[in-house]
Motif scaffolding. Structure first.
Motif, PDB file in Angstrom:
ATOM      1  N   GLU A   1       0.723  -1.188  -0.014  1.00 45.45           N
ATOM      2  CA  GLU A   1      -0.142   0.083   0.021  1.00 45.45           C
ATOM      3  C   GLU A   1       0.891   1.143   0.028  1.00 45.45           C
ATOM      4  OE1 GLU A   1      -2.555  -0.494   3.358  1.00 45.45           O
ATOM      5  OE2 GLU A   1      -4.133  -1.584   2.090  1.00 45.45           O
ATOM      6  N   SER A   2       2.013   1.073   0.260  1.00 45.35           N
ATOM      7  CA  SER A   2       3.222   2.451   0.379  1.00 45.35           C
ATOM      8  C   SER A   2       3.387   2.535  -0.915  1.00 45.35           C
ATOM      9  CB  SER A   2       4.130   2.108   1.492  1.00 45.35           C
ATOM     10  OG  SER A   2       4.999   1.264   0.796  1.00 45.35           O
ATOM     11  N   ILE A   3       3.155   1.679  -1.814  1.00 47.60           N
ATOM     12  CA  ILE A   3       3.635   1.884  -3.276  1.00 47.60           C
ATOM     13  C   ILE A   3       2.400   1.861  -4.192  1.00 47.60           C
ATOM     14  CG2 ILE A   3       5.934   1.276  -3.000  1.00 47.60           C
ATOM     15  CD1 ILE A   3       5.351  -1.399  -4.410  1.00 47.60           C
ATOM     16  N   ASP A   4       1.237   2.213  -3.349  1.00 51.89           N
ATOM     17  CA  ASP A   4      -0.043   2.333  -4.064  1.00 51.89           C
ATOM     18  C   ASP A   4      -0.445   0.958  -5.009  1.00 51.89           C
ATOM     19  OD1 ASP A   4      -0.463   4.901  -3.164  1.00 51.89           O
ATOM     20  OD2 ASP A   4       0.732   5.608  -4.889  1.00 51.89           O
ATOM     21  N   LYS A   5      -0.153  -0.277  -4.293  1.00 48.00           N
ATOM     22  CA  LYS A   5      -0.541  -1.462  -4.742  1.00 48.00           C
ATOM     23  C   LYS A   5      -1.657  -2.192  -3.793  1.00 48.00           C
ATOM     24  CE  LYS A   5       2.597  -1.072  -8.027  1.00 48.00           C
ATOM     25  NZ  LYS A   5       2.162  -0.660  -9.190  1.00 48.00           N
ATOM     26  N   GLN A   6      -2.584  -2.649  -4.405  1.00 51.66           N
ATOM     27  CA  GLN A   6      -3.605  -3.404  -3.711  1.00 51.66           C
ATOM     28  C   GLN A   6      -3.171  -4.860  -3.158  1.00 51.66           C
ATOM     29  OE1 GLN A   6      -7.260  -2.799  -5.879  1.00 51.66           O
ATOM     30  NE2 GLN A   6      -7.557  -0.897  -5.293  1.00 51.66           N
TER      31      GLN A   6
END
Length: 332
Positions: free
Chosen positions: A112-117
């Motif tokens: 989530e810190s790299i905008d991945k679900q």
């Protein structure tokens, strides 16, 4: 004096020990283009030699693994191939345990810190791929079984894997008489052993008793006594995690993840009691185990317990605790 297990020494030895087998897998194991397989080698360290005992898929991701697991290769794959979602494919019986465990929680936080679900997908081994996914957008991290994958087949059939590794060390009921020695420790195994179920460690006096015992198992090996861990004196088993993706292999535990065991001997049979670093004190037999080890090695110190559990560790005879996070804060 016995050799003492040294993580620094084994960091390179362990990775090299599995490279040759992984090279074989490279040409024999075919995964989906958006699929990565997480699997684990069980390795016993003995006098600076690694003895690979088995390979496991549908492997455990216990809470203490977080301290040693390198998530970087997974994050790099997500970024390089521009996946939007990571689907962690797990056996249906394990989904709740994994989803609420520290390993998955840490994975979710980092992704989530790299905008991945991130999401969990449970399955049954007979229908591993019975779910919808997008080949371009979804990265599938498989922990669950796949009955058509060679690595999974070796994980399911320990005898087949051992024969693949070396036929010389495998003894079945057909020629068990060739290995027997009186009052020597042996490990009897079922070929489908899972989480130490289907294993018996015995010292047997007569050949007849040996062959009778072997008739109830699929194969037998000489018992390998691993080098003891220097702080506790417990027996060491290395859990070496690899990730396979698009023909590449990644070492997910580069700093050596270990589990510790203590043996209890009763009437010529040894019983294993797991003592992993972070939950050593949680075992209800810890006091008994501590006394057994001290009788043999006369330890005056016992190191166990970390920031989240040091108080319980102290209650259970710890003389050293590791509380870096308590003092300096959580890792970032």
């Amino acid at each position: 004096m016995k050799n003492i297990f040294d993580k620094v020494v084994y960091k390179h030895i362990v990775d090299n020990a599995t490279k040759g087998i992984n090279q074989y897998f490279q040409g024999s194991v075919h995964l989906k283009r958006n699929e990565a397989l997480l699997y684990c080698w069980d390795i016993l360290p003995n006098d600076y030699s690694p003895y690979v005992t088995e390979i496991n898929t549908n492997t455990a991701v216990d809470d203490d693994l977080v301290e040693w697991f390198d998530y970087t290769p997974i994050l790099n794959i997500l970024k390089k191939w521009e996946y939007e979602t990571i689907i962690v494919l797990v056996d249906g019986n394990e989904s709740e345990k994994i989803e609420t465990g520290k390993w998955f929680i840490e994975l979710k936080k980092l992704c989530e810190s790299i905008d991945k679900q991130v999401k969990i997908q449970s399955c049954h081994y007979t229908k591993t791929w019975d779910f919808k996914s997008n080949k371009r957008k979804d990265f599938i991290l498989r922990i669950a079984w796949d009955k058509d994958c060679l690595i999974d087949k070796f994980a399911a059939d320990k005898l087949a894997f051992k024969r693949f590794m070396t036929d010389n060390s495998i003894v079945t009921a057909d020629y068990g008489k060739d290995i027997f020695e009186s009052d020597k420790w042996f490990v009897f195994k079922k070929k489908n052993v899972d989480k130490k179920e289907g294993v018996s460690i015995c010292k047997i006096k007569t050949k007849k008793e040996f062959l009778d015992k072997l008739s109830n198992y699929d194969f037998v090996e000489e018992f390998i006594e691993s080098d003891p861990e220097y702080q506790t004196g417990f027996q060491v088993e290395i859990k070496h995690y690899n990730l396979m993706f698009r023909g590449e292999f990644f070492n997910m535990t580069p700093n050596i993840y270990t589990q510790l065991w203590v043996y209890h001997e009763v009437d010529g049979e040894r019983f294993l009691n797991r003592m992993s670093h972070s939950n050593l004190f949680l075992d209800d037999k810890i006091d008994e185990s501590y006394e057994v080890v001290n009788q043999e090695l006369n330890f005056k110190e016992l190191s166990m317990g970390m920031s989240g559990d040091y108080q319980e560790a102290i209650k259970n005879n710890a003389t050293y605790v590791r509380v870096g996070s308590k003092i300096f804060g959580s890792r970032t």
